[in-house]
Design an enzyme around this catalytic site. Structure first.
Site, PDB file in Angstrom:
ATOM      1  N   ASP A 232       0.828  -1.205   0.000  1.00  0.00           N
ATOM      2  CA  ASP A 232       0.000   0.000   0.000  1.00  0.00           C
ATOM      3  C   ASP A 232       0.868   1.263   0.000  1.00  0.00           C
ATOM      4  O   ASP A 232       1.875   1.318   0.723  1.00  0.00           O
ATOM      5  CB  ASP A 232      -0.861  -0.027   1.277  1.00  0.00           C
ATOM      6  CG  ASP A 232      -1.949   1.009   1.273  1.00  0.00           C
ATOM      7  OD1 ASP A 232      -2.822   0.950   0.397  1.00  0.00           O
ATOM      8  OD2 ASP A 232      -1.928   1.896   2.156  1.00  0.00           O
TER       9      ASP A 232
ATOM     10  N   GLU B 247       1.755  -0.492  -4.959  1.00  0.00           N
ATOM     11  CA  GLU B 247       0.803   0.558  -5.327  1.00  0.00           C
ATOM     12  C   GLU B 247       1.578   1.862  -5.184  1.00  0.00           C
ATOM     13  O   GLU B 247       1.830   2.321  -4.079  1.00  0.00           O
ATOM     14  CB  GLU B 247      -0.403   0.576  -4.383  1.00  0.00           C
ATOM     15  CG  GLU B 247      -1.417   1.629  -4.809  1.00  0.00           C
ATOM     16  CD  GLU B 247      -2.056   2.428  -3.683  1.00  0.00           C
ATOM     17  OE1 GLU B 247      -3.080   3.064  -3.915  1.00  0.00           O
ATOM     18  OE2 GLU B 247      -1.520   2.445  -2.550  1.00  0.00           O
TER      19      GLU B 247
HETATM   20  C1  GLC Z   1      -4.073   3.117  -0.715  1.00  0.00           C
HETATM   21  C2  GLC Z   1      -5.305   2.259  -0.670  1.00  0.00           C
HETATM   22  C3  GLC Z   1      -6.454   3.105  -0.243  1.00  0.00           C
HETATM   23  C4  GLC Z   1      -6.161   3.636   1.139  1.00  0.00           C
HETATM   24  C5  GLC Z   1      -4.838   4.387   1.175  1.00  0.00           C
HETATM   25  C6  GLC Z   1      -4.374   4.609   2.577  1.00  0.00           C
HETATM   26  O1  GLC Z   1      -4.156   4.105  -1.674  1.00  0.00           O
HETATM   27  O2  GLC Z   1      -5.512   1.643  -1.898  1.00  0.00           O
HETATM   28  O3  GLC Z   1      -7.672   2.408  -0.246  1.00  0.00           O
HETATM   29  O4  GLC Z   1      -7.188   4.501   1.546  1.00  0.00           O
HETATM   30  O5  GLC Z   1      -3.825   3.657   0.543  1.00  0.00           O
HETATM   31  O6  GLC Z   1      -4.001   3.397   3.154  1.00  0.00           O
END
Ligand code: GLC
Length: 548
Positions: free
Chosen positions: A206, A269
């Site tokens: 994440d 991500e």
């Molecule tokens: C990432 C996740 C999202 C979350 C954020 C904070 O972007 O995909 O859903 O709110 O991180 O953890």
């Protein structure tokens, strides 16, 4: 068995909304396990589960209070073990989510930090700072939270006096960890091993570009989403995103997963541009993959698509990594709705009842065409639960049911992400369209989900579900995800069309132009929509051909 991830199709399960076994209106692990055969039948290679760990659920589980257990709403550790074992029996790999940028404020560490004094080891695991201005009453810098409002919250010290501030790039209940602390490194190494030992095949990381902040935490005058809208150059980089030092963490993690057998993988991500910066996360000693958000923001236009596909494939090949392709996930408007607007007119942010509404039919038609293009590309593709049913965004959720912290922190200025997180339909005639036994759902489902339920599409020629199944079968059969280059067919590439050779298969996309005549002798393997009379490719349609 080697490097399965290079051309894998990974299906994202959002546990709250996939399948509810106990009728409380929230999906759970036993629900997921019971539905795994449907995913095996769909033909995906792996399942990625969004977080199911203990959490106060202020950010739908991305606020983790214990990284090595299961949230009771979702089940137990035994349920997680059963899920992983069942997936493996069915030939599916399991990728779990890891959230290393922040913990929940209910995590034992943050509670200990609150109880401890400024300067303590407990506080050093987070970003605690004295405030500026008189009595320290002004936040230490001007950073904004991605969810809206300031990125700092002030605490009360143990004696009740107004105290230090802590940094949270997201909700106030998601304090950012400090990766300067050796404790943090050790804790996450232990967590990775914990899930690897339980059979996890990999991790989705994440906000992987966020973990290291520039020393001194200097001001940053651009508060656009995830680092700002201003052009980022080597001389002007945000102090909170994509810092050089973050790569050292991934080298450490790579060594950890490489020590395991079974070809485990790591995917980031990371909202990082340009693509060459993103590709750096996937250098040989770092992560295996990074989500390609340039692809999902690219408009439905031939030139824009050709450019993003080329940049991605070339950029990933330069570091020896597979490109990845993502059209939908739990943070962005579903692509069946996003494409229901004029190309390039709409970003990824949520749609509310008083916003312009998408053209559902056009959106689905283009979504199917975009999917068939994606599934023929070299690299790894990520599907988001329900896209195989052609589900649209829920665009008329009333304010009172919304749960995304973005909605609250922006004082309702931003709609947030609830519209793509609605529980998915399995059976048109059942309560909650078969999501669970009780008819309860944590977000209301739109009526449009009934006719799109899985049982309505199962075995129905031309349904979106059958298109996905056929595409995944043919992708495997023809090895469409393999390779690391694109072979454009010049005579099929025009202002509103693209043609691409993928081994024995030719992919033709009409992005909205007049009917396209197919090359002579072509055998149609699969189409995203009905062909025109005379066998031409109509607008907003993709075709896979053989023998051209
Ligand atoms: C990432 C996740 C999202 C979350 C954020 C904070 O972007 O995909 O859903 O709110 O991180 O953890």
């Amino acid at each position: 068995m080697t490097e399965w991830w290079r051309d894998a199709v990974v299906y994202q399960v959002y546990p709250r909304s996939f399948a509810d076994s106990d009728g409380d209106g929230i999906g759970d692990l036993p629900g997921i396990t019971s539905r795994l055969p449907a995913l095996a039948a769909l033909g995906v290679d792996a399942v990625w589960l969004s977080p199911f760990y203990p959490s106060p659920q202020n950010d739908a589980g991305y606020d983790v209070s214990d990284y090595r257990d299961v949230e009771p709403i979702f089940g137990t550790l035994d349920d997680a073990d059963t899920l992983i074992a069942r997936a493996h029996e069915l030939g599916l790999r399991v990728v779990v989510d890891i959230v290393p940028n922040h913990t929940s404020s209910e995590h034992r560490w943050f509670q200990a930090a609150l109880a401890a004094a400024p300067g303590s080891r407990e506080r050093s695991r987070y970003h605690f700072q004295d405030g500026a201005g008189e009595g320290g009453s002004v936040p230490p810098n001007n950073w904004r939270s991605v969810f809206g409002g300031p990125a700092w919250t002030r605490v009360r010290e143990a004696d009740g006096s107004p105290g230090q501030w802590y940094l949270h790039m997201f909700d106030a209940t998601q304090p950012d960890l400090s990766w300067d602390s050796p404790d943090v490194h050790e804790e996450f190494a232990t967590t990775l091993r914990f899930w690897l030992d339980r059979g996890a095949d990999g991790f989705r990381i994440d906000v992987a570009h966020a973990m290291v902040k520039e020393p001194g935490l200097p001001d940053w005058d651009d508060d656009g989403p995830m680092g700002g809208t201003a052009e980022i150059t080597d001389d002007r980089r945000p102090p909170m995103w994509d810092r050089e030092e973050v790569h050292e963490i991934y080298r450490e993690w790579r060594r950890i997963v490489d020590a395991y057998d079974g070809d485990r993988m790591l995917v980031a991500e990371a909202w990082v541009t340009p693509y060459s910066r993103l590709a750096r996360y996937t250098r040989p000693d770092e992560l295996h993959q990074a989500f390609n958000f340039d692809h999902c923001v690219a408009p439905w236009q031939a030139a824009a698509q050709r450019e993003v596909l080329t940049t991605s494939v070339v950029g990933s090949a330069a570091v020896g990594a597979p490109a990845t392709w993502v059209l939908s996930n739990h943070d962005i408007v579903r692509h069946a709705s996003r494409f229901g607007f004029p190309p390039a007119s709409r970003g990824l942010g949520g749609i509310g009842p008083s916003d312009p509404q998408p053209d559902a039919e056009l959106g689905l038609r283009r979504a199917r065409a975009a999917t068939l293009l994606m599934l023929a590309l070299p690299g790894s593709a990520y599907l988001y639960q329900g896209e195989e049913l052609g589900l649209p965004e829920h665009t008329s959720l009333p304010g009172e049911v919304r749960q995304d912290p973005t909605w609250f922190r922006t004082h309702q200025a931003e709609i947030g992400r609830d519209g793509c997180r609605v529980p998915i339909p399995w059976a048109a005639g059942a309560p909650s369209y078969g999501f669970g036994p009780s008819g309860r759902t944590w977000l209301p489902q739109p009526e449009a989900y009934g006719p799109l339920a899985r049982d309505r599409q199962d075995g129905v020629a031309g349904s979106t579900l059958e298109m996905y199944r056929a595409a995944l079968r043919l992708r495997r059969e023809y090895g469409l995800g393999r390779g690391d280059s694109l072979d454009w067919v010049p005579e099929l590439c025009g202002e509103q069309s693209l043609g691409l050779r993928r081994g024995d298969v030719t992919v033709v996309v009409n992005f909205g132009g007049p009917d396209l005549t197919l090359p002579l002798g072509a055998q149609v393997l699969l189409t995203s929509g009905a062909m025109s009379g005379g066998g031409a490719v109509p607008s907003d349609t993709t075709v896979w051909l053989r023998g051209t």
